[in-house]
Design an enzyme around this catalytic site. Sequence first.
Site, mmCIF file in Angstrom:
data_model
loop_
_atom_site.group_PDB
_atom_site.id
_atom_site.type_symbol
_atom_site.label_atom_id
_atom_site.label_comp_id
_atom_site.label_asym_id
_atom_site.label_seq_id
_atom_site.Cartn_x
_atom_site.Cartn_y
_atom_site.Cartn_z
ATOM 1 N N LYS A 1 26.693 4.801 55.676
ATOM 2 C CA LYS A 1 25.579 5.576 54.905
ATOM 3 C C LYS A 1 25.693 6.648 55.655
ATOM 4 O O LYS A 1 26.288 6.960 56.818
ATOM 5 C CB LYS A 1 24.461 4.971 54.842
ATOM 6 C CG LYS A 1 23.835 4.543 56.174
ATOM 7 C CD LYS A 1 22.434 3.553 55.841
ATOM 8 C CE LYS A 1 22.483 2.468 55.129
ATOM 9 N NZ LYS A 1 21.611 2.220 53.896
ATOM 10 N N THR B 1 20.512 2.574 47.750
ATOM 11 C CA THR B 1 21.152 1.927 46.860
ATOM 12 C C THR B 1 22.251 1.381 47.266
ATOM 13 O O THR B 1 22.917 0.561 46.531
ATOM 14 C CB THR B 1 21.496 3.187 45.658
ATOM 15 O OG1 THR B 1 21.987 4.184 46.446
ATOM 16 C CG2 THR B 1 20.433 3.677 45.167
ATOM 17 N N LYS C 1 24.289 -2.187 46.180
ATOM 18 C CA LYS C 1 25.987 -2.409 45.793
ATOM 19 C C LYS C 1 26.417 -3.461 46.538
ATOM 20 O O LYS C 1 27.258 -4.326 46.061
ATOM 21 C CB LYS C 1 26.533 -1.172 46.205
ATOM 22 C CG LYS C 1 26.125 -0.013 45.163
ATOM 23 C CD LYS C 1 26.630 1.426 45.946
ATOM 24 C CE LYS C 1 25.847 2.560 45.141
ATOM 25 N NZ LYS C 1 25.744 3.831 45.783
#
Length: 783
Positions: free
Chosen positions: A519, A627, A631
Amino acid sequence: MFNNKEAFKQLFQEKLVSKLGKPKMEAQKADVYKVLSSMIREYASKNWIKTNQNYQAHQEKQVYYFSMEFLIGRLLGNNLLNLGMLELVRDGLKELGWDLEEIEEEESDAGLGNGGLGRLAACFLDSLATLQYAGHGCGIRYKYGLFEQKIVEGNQVELPDYWLQKGNEWEVRRPDKKVEVRFKGNVEISKENGELVFETHNYDAVTAIPYDMPVIGYEGEHVNTLRIWSDCSVDSISEFLYPDDSQYEGKLLRLKQQYFLCSAGVQSIVRTFEKLGLSIEHLPEKVAIHINDTHPTLVIPELMRILIDVKGLGWAEAWELTTRTVSYTNHTTLSEALEKWPVSMLKELLPRIYMIIEEINTRFCGMLMKKYPDQPEIVPQMSIIDGHQLKMANLAIVGSYSVNGVAALHTDILMKREMKLFYDLYPNRFNNKTNGITHRRWLLHANPALSNLINESIGTRWIDSPEEMVGILKYSEDSGFQDRTRAIKQHNKLKLASFIHEKQGIIVDPYSIFDIHVKRLHGYKRQLMNILHIMYLYNQLKQNPSMDRIPRTFIFGAKAAPSYWLAKRIIKLINVVAHQVNRDRKVNQKLKVIFLENYSVSLAEKIIPAADVSEQISTASKEASGTGNMKFMMNGALTIGTMDGANVEMHDMVGDANMFIFGLQSDQVLEYYQHGGYAVQNVYHSDARVREVMDQLVSPGYFGLNGYEFEDIFHSIMSTNDEYFVLKDFASYIEAHQQIDRSYRSPKKWQRKSIINIAHSGKFSSDCTIRKYASEIWGLERI
């Protein structure tokens, strides 16, 4: 165009000749990609035209989703999947001598976005089209993406991301739809028939040209549009995604970009609406404008400008129409991320827009003074213009009819703390819409073997109704199903291990735990805590190389903003630790550290299906939703995380037994902030594990070239009282990782946990999210 493999093969070879003048034997992979993608776009264009004609003929209400980012990733494979042609094309190409997966690698990741905000927008577009809602994206066609990240001697180096170098086969240039965007100038006020008239003279005009990209819904019949705007002038506004705003010129360019998008987009929307032949009073019945975070907030004063200056409406009527048309998603509780602009900059660059904002603020503050006559301190707290600054979030709330957070916890914090005054004023305006991901890209396309197993087990209805994935819960105890999911995961790990070896020359154990943290690099996402924990594990193994630990491969992927110095130093630390660990023969059979450069959507599609453990370790209360966590969950990884963002809702579904939760709760964190933090020195002195890794940051002979290389990281914690609670949560984090080690030793129990996570992940499909947006915010009907 073609409905069987032989027809495809014949047409494809004909197109190679007609488009490129090459026979099959001379075509390169890039040629194959170019021809194949253009064929697919042409094929989809029939339904694209038909969809838009349908909207026009039936006067459907349409939503326009404004976002500065659309992180759409590569489109070839996803479009083939949604058109139902993936297997046909894969088999046809194979018979012609090409591998579809290799052809997909020829496509550049579109440089239209950076992180979760942009990926969310892309998932939403996919769901809008699949669910047959009239919904389109409005963005900017950046010539260069954020940057291409290279790691040189452990440091992040930023290279230009010229993603358009080879063209973009998916776009259609629409010069006939161009509009003019105006900057600067002098505003002259006159009176006609007793009404004030505003005219701007001597302005700088910029031509905005739209490029349209088809957004193909699943099964291909419904095709919406992503319209991205380009400025083709010499000093192009649309050249760079997120120009560095640490200096005045960069900040000015960002503001220009925001208005460029808002003005071009709103003008285009009004022009489309006028084709319906309705009076402007019907605008909110046929148009919904949604702003994704505060970046496109200038749609509010821009729509007011058009309604007043162009359409001749009075203020009250224009304001009523605007506030029934615009809705807003808030994505952060971080005060530094809530946009503010210098009033002086706005006045100079957008004089008429500033006048409108000033009038909005004057009227709003006047209303507040009447409503709270005994609480004058409320007015400056809620004012849109605060001294020399314009608060974009305040403008977005005041000028819209809906304000939503993106996870239950995030929305709760907004209403009770960060935006409490606005919630008290507009309680019916606030609502929650937990984020979601498109399961078509992140499961069907990224992990076809797992998708096929689900199909075999519960049928295919889950593809249209992802909540039905819960049907595989009945197989969580089934040893055969467990074995097959384990084999799929192992195959994906072997593929990722092969990719790592190919890219970095490092051999990783594909039977080790793949522990993955990918991320954006930011303090609150706490990549620093992860690497400090790896240093702790390394210390343990150095002291006792034969200790009983399951081999672990830690994989990082992250970009740091070019001006975010500390984030770049953390990248350096990760790479320095990786270099030392990976070459230490005493420990590297049990511990490896990998940093994969230039993290992107296409890289995520390789990484996520291979993950055993998903690191979602943000400081509680800081991550709005996340998010990536969804996943990983959908692909069977187990989460180690704090009770933050959507982790809370994941935990509500799967419980303590199927996640590894650690650390402070959000209310504890917020309580600490109210009292100036906690005593970091006490933790440093009382926990020998903490003290050892912290001291190694500044001690010669450990990690780094000398004793001062990571002194800045050391002081970022010790002298700021550990803003993100890295050391406060460290002991709890160690214990959670020890639980992972213990759990992984029981393959059947681990696989049961994995299956339970997959089964419950359907709730986090963006289809579920978009249905709620459509019915509860936008008032859309399925076509």
